[in-house]
Design an enzyme around this catalytic site. Structure first.
Site, PDB file in Angstrom:
ATOM      1  N   ARG A  45       0.858  -1.203   0.000  1.00 38.69           N
ATOM      2  CA  ARG A  45       0.000   0.000   0.000  1.00 38.69           C
ATOM      3  C   ARG A  45       0.888   1.244   0.000  1.00 38.69           C
ATOM      4  NH1 ARG A  45      -2.978  -3.374   3.727  1.00 38.69           N
ATOM      5  NH2 ARG A  45      -2.084  -2.398   5.571  1.00 38.69           N
ATOM      6  N   LYS A 136     -12.190  14.749   5.416  1.00 36.28           N
ATOM      7  CA  LYS A 136     -13.335  14.277   4.629  1.00 36.28           C
ATOM      8  C   LYS A 136     -14.204  13.340   5.450  1.00 36.28           C
ATOM      9  CE  LYS A 136     -13.985  10.816   2.053  1.00 36.28           C
ATOM     10  NZ  LYS A 136     -13.793   9.691   1.134  1.00 36.28           N
ATOM     11  N   LYS A 221     -18.477  17.762  -1.547  1.00 35.04           N
ATOM     12  CA  LYS A 221     -18.091  16.657  -2.437  1.00 35.04           C
ATOM     13  C   LYS A 221     -19.336  15.829  -2.745  1.00 35.04           C
ATOM     14  CE  LYS A 221     -15.051  12.648  -2.902  1.00 35.04           C
ATOM     15  NZ  LYS A 221     -13.708  12.123  -2.697  1.00 35.04           N
TER      16      LYS A 221
HETATM   17  C1  5MM Z   1     -11.144   6.429  -2.336  1.00 32.04           C
HETATM   18  O1  5MM Z   1     -12.282   5.833  -1.769  1.00 32.04           O
HETATM   19  C2  5MM Z   1     -12.765   6.475  -0.584  1.00 32.04           C
HETATM   20  C3  5MM Z   1     -12.742   5.587   0.595  1.00 32.04           C
HETATM   21  O2  5MM Z   1     -13.716   4.619   0.582  1.00 32.04           O
HETATM   22  P1  5MM Z   1     -13.891   3.621   1.862  1.00 32.04           P
HETATM   23  O3  5MM Z   1     -13.925   4.443   3.109  1.00 32.04           O
HETATM   24  O4  5MM Z   1     -15.216   2.984   1.563  1.00 32.04           O
HETATM   25  O5  5MM Z   1     -12.768   2.679   1.842  1.00 32.04           O
HETATM   26  C4  5MM Z   1     -14.143   7.110  -0.862  1.00 32.04           C
HETATM   27  O6  5MM Z   1     -14.704   7.731   0.263  1.00 32.04           O
HETATM   28  C5  5MM Z   1     -13.937   8.149  -1.917  1.00 32.04           C
HETATM   29  O7  5MM Z   1     -13.162   9.206  -1.413  1.00 32.04           O
HETATM   30  C6  5MM Z   1     -15.220   8.740  -2.454  1.00 32.04           C
HETATM   31  O8  5MM Z   1     -16.304   7.876  -2.392  1.00 32.04           O
HETATM   32  C7  5MM Z   1     -15.006   9.114  -3.904  1.00 32.04           C
HETATM   33  O9  5MM Z   1     -14.403   8.041  -4.577  1.00 32.04           O
HETATM   34  P2  5MM Z   1     -14.830   7.722  -6.062  1.00 32.04           P
HETATM   35  O10 5MM Z   1     -14.074   6.457  -6.382  1.00 32.04           O
HETATM   36  O11 5MM Z   1     -16.312   7.556  -6.055  1.00 32.04           O
HETATM   37  O12 5MM Z   1     -14.385   8.918  -6.864  1.00 32.04           O
END
Ligand code: 5MM
Length: 341
Positions: A45, A136, A221
């Site tokens: 990672r 966020k 967002k």
């Molecule tokens: C990158 O993915 C973020 C983390 O997701 P998890 O907490 O579920 O692991 C996610 O919050 C992301 O920042 C947003 O949903 C936007 O990601 P996408 O892929 O929809 O642009």
């Protein structure tokens, strides 16, 4: 001297730049790595994220900030440099995901509530010391019309939590990204997505006002307004732009400096084309840019596939998507530019 929240927020949506969402929790990054047949370890990672943060072309020109996961904000690169310092050296702002994920909402099957408020004041103080200047929190609003999802209770509870989170961030000198994600996975049409997004954003801003959150120091967002993936229909970028801008004009105060979209499972090019169509339809009261996870990272992940020899190719793939989206954030993208990648 503490930086002003308003200045940080403006820097996050600087012209031609957007946010890299690299805050996948351990479960999500494992899924992404499974798809490219890479074992998810602390080292893999780190290696993957380090390659992105060291991709100078992408980072210096098109990325204003990076959303990190708790593990990453504490990690050091292979040569011992903190990853946060690499991000800062590229001129980008480190940010941090602070929610603890979406959990089933008791009494409302199919709805979720995002948790993580307990102890948040203390965690924010630590993240500030570690270099985070924005945070966020993602609320997840699913649509399932047959099951009456989302309920008004789920929307209210999630927006209330977003507002409490935002107020705590600002108290700590951190800009909150508020992310009320209306999922694109359902079988619903574009009008239903519009309706649910509208109700959610109205409730969100009502809660932000009630919590006395400084909107000029806040970034939204949101999802774009598009038909659900299982609906079997597609909307053109012009239709998506029209419906999405309509819902924002009706609900998002001009005091918000910027809107940084999630990609939500759209294809890379779709996410770029839709963002471009919205900016081409300006002038608008807010900056519109990207805060993509999958739509920025799918290409570099595929190119990398866990191999050291592929690092340069992966950085190029990331730089290409970052540049395409940087252009879309200014309404200057066109499909023929994709060939340059
Ligand atoms: C990158 O993915 C973020 C983390 O997701 P998890 O907490 O579920 O692991 C996610 O919050 C992301 O920042 C947003 O949903 C936007 O990601 P996408 O892929 O929809 O642009």
């Amino acid at each position: 001297m503490t930086e002003r929240l308003e200045d940080i927020a403006l820097a996050m949506v600087a012209d031609g730049k957007g946010i890299l969402a690299a805050d996948e929790s351990s479960g999500t990054i494992k899924k992404r790595f499974d798809a490219i047949k890479v074992e998810s370890t602390e080292e893999s990672r780190r290696d993957y994220r380090e390659l992105m943060f060291r991709a100078d072309d992408a980072m210096k020109n098109h990325i204003s900030g990076v959303i990190l996961y708790d593990e990453t904000i504490r990690q050091k690169a292979a040569d011992g440099t903190p990853l946060v310092d690499i991000i800062k050296a590229a001129g980008a702002i480190p940010g941090i995901k602070v929610d603890a994920g979406a959990k089933p909402l008791a009494g409302f099957p199919g709805d979720t509530i995002t948790e993580g408020l307990d102890g948040l004041r203390e965690r924010l103080a630590e993240y500030y010391k570690l270099g985070a200047r924005f945070a966020k929190w993602r609320a997840v609003i699913d649509i399932n019309e047959e099951e009456n999802v989302p309920s008004a209770t789920a929307i209210d509870a999630n927006c209330h939590a977003l507002a409490r989170y935002a107020a705590l961030c600002q108290e700590a000198g951190i800009v909150p990204i508020v992310e009320p994600e209306v999922l694109m996975d359902g079988a619903h049409d574009i009008d239903t997505c519009y309706e649910v997004t509208k109700v959610t954003l109205l409730q969100l801003f009502s809660e932000l006002y009630a919590a006395d959150v400084n909107l000029a120091g806040t970034i939204l967002k949101p999802n774009m307004v598009i038909p659900g993936k299982k609906s079997g229909t597609k909307a053109s970028p012009e239709q998506v732009a029209e419906m999405t801008l309509k819902v924002f004009r009706e609900t998002v105060p001009a005091a918000i400096p910027g809107i940084a979209f999630l990609s939500g499972g759209q294809s890379d090019e779709e996410a770029t084309a839709n963002l471009n169509a919205m900016n081409a339809a300006g002038p608008l009261p807010w900056k519109l840019t990207f805060s993509y996870g999958r739509a920025l990272q799918a290409a570099p992940q595929k190119a990398w596939a866990g191999k050291k020899d592929n690092v340069t190719a992966a950085q190029k793939a990331f730089a290409h998507r970052a540049r395409m989206n940087g252009l879309a954030a200014q309404g200057k993208w066109s499909p023929d530019l994709e060939k340059q990648g």
